[in-house]
Design a protein around this motif. Structure first.
Motif, mmCIF file in Angstrom:
data_model
loop_
_atom_site.group_PDB
_atom_site.id
_atom_site.type_symbol
_atom_site.label_atom_id
_atom_site.label_comp_id
_atom_site.label_asym_id
_atom_site.label_seq_id
_atom_site.Cartn_x
_atom_site.Cartn_y
_atom_site.Cartn_z
ATOM 1 N N THR A 1 0.829 -1.195 0.000
ATOM 2 C CA THR A 1 0.000 0.000 0.000
ATOM 3 C C THR A 1 0.863 1.243 0.000
ATOM 4 O OG1 THR A 1 -0.117 0.117 2.406
ATOM 5 C CG2 THR A 1 -1.836 -1.154 1.273
ATOM 6 N N SER A 2 0.267 2.327 -0.400
ATOM 7 C CA SER A 2 0.908 3.629 -0.289
ATOM 8 C C SER A 2 -0.180 4.659 -0.039
ATOM 9 C CB SER A 2 1.689 3.974 -1.571
ATOM 10 O OG SER A 2 0.833 4.010 -2.688
ATOM 11 N N GLY A 3 0.199 5.807 0.493
ATOM 12 C CA GLY A 3 -0.777 6.830 0.816
ATOM 13 C C GLY A 3 -1.024 6.889 2.302
ATOM 14 N N SER A 4 -2.091 7.587 2.678
ATOM 15 C CA SER A 4 -2.379 7.748 4.101
ATOM 16 C C SER A 4 -3.860 8.017 4.291
ATOM 17 C CB SER A 4 -1.557 8.908 4.685
ATOM 18 O OG SER A 4 -1.880 10.125 4.028
ATOM 19 N N GLY A 5 -4.286 7.885 5.541
ATOM 20 C CA GLY A 5 -5.666 8.180 5.875
ATOM 21 C C GLY A 5 -6.618 7.161 5.279
ATOM 22 N N SER A 6 -7.830 7.633 4.953
ATOM 23 C CA SER A 6 -8.863 6.737 4.453
ATOM 24 C C SER A 6 -8.876 6.659 2.932
ATOM 25 C CB SER A 6 -10.243 7.204 4.940
ATOM 26 O OG SER A 6 -10.503 8.528 4.480
ATOM 27 N N SER A 7 -7.929 7.348 2.278
ATOM 28 C CA SER A 7 -7.801 7.272 0.825
ATOM 29 C C SER A 7 -6.379 6.846 0.513
ATOM 30 C CB SER A 7 -8.114 8.621 0.185
ATOM 31 O OG SER A 7 -7.993 8.551 -1.219
ATOM 32 N N TRP A 8 -6.217 5.681 -0.095
ATOM 33 C CA TRP A 8 -4.897 5.092 -0.286
ATOM 34 C C TRP A 8 -4.880 4.246 -1.548
ATOM 35 C CZ3 TRP A 8 -5.487 -0.282 0.317
ATOM 36 C CH2 TRP A 8 -6.647 -0.677 0.991
ATOM 37 N N THR A 9 -3.689 3.760 -1.896
ATOM 38 C CA THR A 9 -3.510 2.953 -3.102
ATOM 39 C C THR A 9 -3.016 1.570 -2.720
ATOM 40 O OG1 THR A 9 -2.987 4.886 -4.446
ATOM 41 C CG2 THR A 9 -2.283 2.743 -5.303
ATOM 42 N N GLY A 10 -3.663 0.530 -3.298
ATOM 43 C CA GLY A 10 -3.207 -0.839 -3.113
ATOM 44 C C GLY A 10 -2.653 -1.381 -4.412
ATOM 45 N N LYS A 11 -1.617 -2.206 -4.307
ATOM 46 C CA LYS A 11 -0.982 -2.754 -5.514
ATOM 47 C C LYS A 11 -0.629 -4.221 -5.315
ATOM 48 C CE LYS A 11 3.294 -1.527 -6.645
ATOM 49 N NZ LYS A 11 4.435 -0.772 -7.232
ATOM 50 N N PHE A 12 -0.872 -5.030 -6.352
ATOM 51 C CA PHE A 12 -0.451 -6.421 -6.376
ATOM 52 C C PHE A 12 0.605 -6.584 -7.459
ATOM 53 C CE2 PHE A 12 -4.515 -7.166 -4.275
ATOM 54 C CZ PHE A 12 -4.211 -8.184 -3.383
ATOM 55 N N VAL A 13 1.795 -7.029 -7.074
ATOM 56 C CA VAL A 13 2.860 -7.336 -8.029
ATOM 57 C C VAL A 13 2.869 -8.844 -8.259
ATOM 58 C CG1 VAL A 13 5.328 -7.255 -8.526
ATOM 59 C CG2 VAL A 13 4.225 -5.375 -7.284
ATOM 60 N N VAL A 14 2.608 -9.242 -9.481
ATOM 61 C CA VAL A 14 2.603 -10.662 -9.841
ATOM 62 C C VAL A 14 3.997 -11.033 -10.327
ATOM 63 C CG1 VAL A 14 1.640 -12.410 -11.389
ATOM 64 C CG2 VAL A 14 0.159 -10.622 -10.424
ATOM 65 N N LYS A 15 4.565 -12.101 -9.740
ATOM 66 C CA LYS A 15 5.909 -12.541 -10.107
ATOM 67 C C LYS A 15 5.883 -13.976 -10.585
ATOM 68 C CE LYS A 15 10.682 -12.972 -8.494
ATOM 69 N NZ LYS A 15 11.639 -12.801 -7.358
#
Length: 775
Positions: A57-71
């Protein structure tokens, strides 16, 4: 004279352009810890499927970004992937990037974009990894799966052993067991297996089972284990011992069950109830029989059941017997005869129309036209033509764009051909779309399939079948039907592709499940089993007749095994009695098939290769034999239908084919007979250059204004003639359609089939005439 040239499943023009991969989606669990605003990463081990997915994740508070890295941790590239996960309470997601997501409640299924679907060996999806915008508590998803395996690469934890195994009942030949449901591991428990030693002797989805076919007065030891949705077996429970009843202890059978009644009857099920039997000790079970065959055994406290897997428009005789613990069977109840309902038509008359895949090109006929013409509201079934057979793998074929050759005598004309572009690749404009909304050019489902999906949403009564084969694509039917293994493989591939909707990747479209819910079954267009008269190069053998029956039965078996309602199974069948007898076991196939669309056209004609009947005109769709016909084999609709009825086929299993096109000859002599059965010099110019001798009805009447139309009252056939030395055409018009509709009603037939819908006029004059005749 020779038999009529077999139609291209309704004989329409062969496609001049006919334009892969699956991915598997299941559920598992990923446990990821979240530490404030820091990145949430995993150090994945080598996964069974070589892929792992790490979340951050990145960001803060109740609004943030989630990321899935597929390897890809493997040694070979992976061409496609699918990601699934569950959202924690209070978490919402939006703004998906580098992939598309379907959100159903808390469950999310992600498919990649076309540019990051392939992951090379030892590489990952960066910098194009799937991301989303999260709202609410910044908490990691759970239940993460990558191509059906746990995202962290760890081995799956199987279910625990069931507890509390006990004997619930015994009879002379059965032992009933119960147990406490198992605690799941990483995946939900899907079923249980009862074992005697290492042998599975019973299985089911509930924590109870009955082991059958045991020896009386014998002791047995049983254990039970759980199986999860991924097929992982848990450990066996503690054993339990049971002894079957000694029949010598009871020789008096129960009384016969009474008052056997039918409740709800559908096209594939019959609900039954009965009054209890009595016994000097106790009734242990009831056995339900269909036409003398045991279909179900039920516990003594069950006095009702619904018998599934039946065939529409078929009479069945049901009886019930009671059985006591010593396995003494009662006399059978009084027989109850029940006829199932029709699969389509609701007791009236069904209307089946073919939509041709390639109609979107030269014909400019779109799925939308089925709606705007008013036909979709009145049709019962749309047959989508055609799907091909992979010549190497002997499976259903899609995901390719390979046209057929222009030589109709080419024995390899249809090999490997298909049109994924038309099926699900082409992005239709708003003006060409059923709902007025243009296709998303990046969507996983576009083309005709997406339009059919929209059409069904607008007309929920409508069923859509995919037609397999046809004149050009029947070459390998004999091969896929040849053995039990080949049949199972072929049918499974077709169900995976068209019923489950797992379309091969094509130009950014396709993927697992993207076409689910579009098709309601299959229409089998094998032209022709057991006959050398099909397309040049077609494979055939004398064993085709038996293998065709077995193939139809395999389709029925696998379709029924899906559950989720009855799936339709129909076939296009010949008018020529010799071809029927060579390839179709009429006493057997209708045990598995819902209905047949009987060829009602192409009795005479001449094609672009002039290999059929180029020298003399003849009616292509006459209702009755023509007393004036000089042809040795004067085929007719009535002759074809009567052959089926004489074989014992229920009339409510038959539709009659109607041509919405004409067959024509050129340089036709007048002969005092308005060109009827006169000499000719090959096929007349067609609607399209490569389709000599064929014109859609609308094109026919519009392009030949000097065509004088005649009606043959005796044979009930329509023909048109432009005058001595000109063109002569055989076709159906509103007059002959009305006459044939009356015939269908008089014979009690199921209804009508149309090849094919694009041939009608803009105001649907032919279809409306059929609808008036068969309301």
């Amino acid at each position: 004279m020779s038999a009529p040239r077999p139609p291209r499943s309704g004989s329409g023009p062969e496609p001049f352009l006919r334009p892969g991969r699956r991915l598997v989606v299941v559920l598992t669990v990923l446990a990821l810890a979240v530490a404030g605003l820091t990145a949430l990463g995993t150090a994945p081990a080598r996964a069974a499927g070589s892929l792992t997915a790490a979340f951050s994740t990145s960001g803060s508070g109740s609004s943030w970004t989630g990321k899935f890295v597929v390897k890809n941790n493997g040694d070979a590239a992976v061409d496609n992937w699918s990601l699934e996960f569950d959202l924690p309470d209070g978490v919402g997601i939006s703004g998906h990037t580098h992939g598309t997501a379907q959100v159903q409640g808390r469950h999310v299924t992600v498919t990649p974009a076309y540019y990051n679907a392939r992951v090379p060996a030892g590489r990952d999806t960066e910098p194009y990894s799937y991301t989303f915008q999260g709202s609410g508590p910044m908490t990691a998803p759970t239940g993460c799966l990558i191509n059906g395996e746990k995202c962290d690469g760890s081995p799956a934890v199987p279910p625990r052993a069931p507890t509390g195994l006990k004997v619930a009942d015994t009879t002379a030949r059965t032992v009933s067991l119960e147990w406490t449901p198992a605690v799941q591991g990483d995946f939900p428990v899907s079923s249980y297996e009862v074992l005697r030693g290492d042998t599975v002797v019973a299985a089911g989805a509930t924590p109870r089972a009955t082991v059958r076919d045991l020896t009386p007065a014998t002791s047995y030891e049983f254990t039970v284990r759980a199986k999860d949705t991924r097929g992982n077996d848990g450990p066996a429970s503690a054993p339990v011992t049971a002894k079957t009843v000694d029949p010598a202890t009871d020789t008096v059978p129960p009384t016969a069950p009474r008052n056997l009644k039918a409740g709800e009857v559908t096209s594939s099920t019959v609900a039954l109830t009965w009054d209890p039997a009595t016994d000097d000790k106790r009734v242990a079970a009831y056995d339900v029989y269909r036409d003398g065959d045991l279909v179900e055994s039920l516990p003594a406290d069950t006095l009702a059941t619904t018998v599934p897997g039946l065939t529409p428009a078929t009479e069945y005789a049901f009886t019930v017997k009671a059985r006591d613990a010593a396995d003494n069977a009662s006399p059978a109840s009084a027989a109850l005869k029940v006829t199932t309902k029709e699969a389509v038509g609701d007791g009236g008359h069904a209307k089946v129309g073919y939509f041709v895949q390639w109609g979107i090109y030269g014909r400019q006929y779109f799925v939308k036209d089925l709606d705007t013409s008013g036909a979709a509201a009145k049709l019962d079934v749309v047959n989508y033509a055609f799907a091909n057979i992979d010549p190497k793998n002997l499976t259903c074929l899609n995901g390719v764009t390979k046209g057929t050759s222009q030589d109709p005598q080419d024995p390899n004309q249809g090999d490997g051909a298909g049109d994924a572009e038309a099926d699900y690749g082409r992005a239709f404009s708003a003006a060409q779309s059923v709902d007025g909304v243009a296709d998303d050019g990046w969507g996983k489902l576009r083309g005709n399939f997406n339009q059919l999906k929209k059409l069904k949403a607008k007309h929920p009564h409508l069923k859509v079948l995919v037609s397999l084969g046809g004149w050009t694509y029947s070459k390998y039917f004999s091969d896929v039907a040849k053995t039990d293994a080949a049949r199972q493989k072929f049918v499974k591939s077709c169900i995976d592709m068209y019923i489950k909707g797992n379309l091969p990747a094509y130009n950014g479209a396709g993927g697992d499940g993207v076409a689910a819910g579009i098709f309601d079954g299959f229409d089998l267009d094998w032209e022709w089993p057991g006959s050398p008269d099909g397309h040049p190069g077609n494979h055939w053998s004398p064993e085709d007749k038996a293998n065709n029956t077995a193939l139809i039965a395999e389709f029925r078996r696998q379709l029924d095994a899906l559950g989720d309602g009855h799936k339709l199974l129909s076939a296009f069948t010949p008018a020529d009695p010799k071809k029927v007898d060579a390839g179709w076991d009429l006493k057997e196939i209708f045990k598995h098939m819902d209905f047949a669309n009987v060829q009602g056209y192409d009795f005479h004609g001449s094609g672009s290769d002039n290999s059929w009947e180029p020298d003399r005109t003849g009616h292509q769709a006459n209702l009755y034999p023509d007393a004036q016909s000089p042809y040795e084999n004067d085929f007719s609709v009535d002759g074809a239908v009567q052959h089926y009825l004489d074989a014992g086929v229920s009339p409510r299993k038959l539709t009659v084919g109607f041509p919405f096109y004409g067959r024509g000859w050129q340089q036709v002599a007048e002969g005092g007979a308005k060109g009827e059965y006169q000499s000719a010099n090959g096929a007349a110019p067609g609607q399209f250059q490569e389709e000599a001798g064929t014109r859609g009805y609308d094109n026919l009447v519009a392009s030949l204004p000097n065509l004088t139309v005649h009606h043959d009252e005796q044979s009930v056939s329509t023909y048109g003639y432009t005058g001595a030395g000109g063109q002569w055409w055989s076709f159906d018009d509103t007059w002959s359609i009305g006459k044939k509709a009356e015939y269908i009603k008089s014979k009690g037939l199921l209804g009508a089939m149309i090849w094919e819908m694009s041939g009608d006029t803009a105001n649907s004059s032919l279809f409306n005439a059929l609808d008036r005749g068969l309301p």
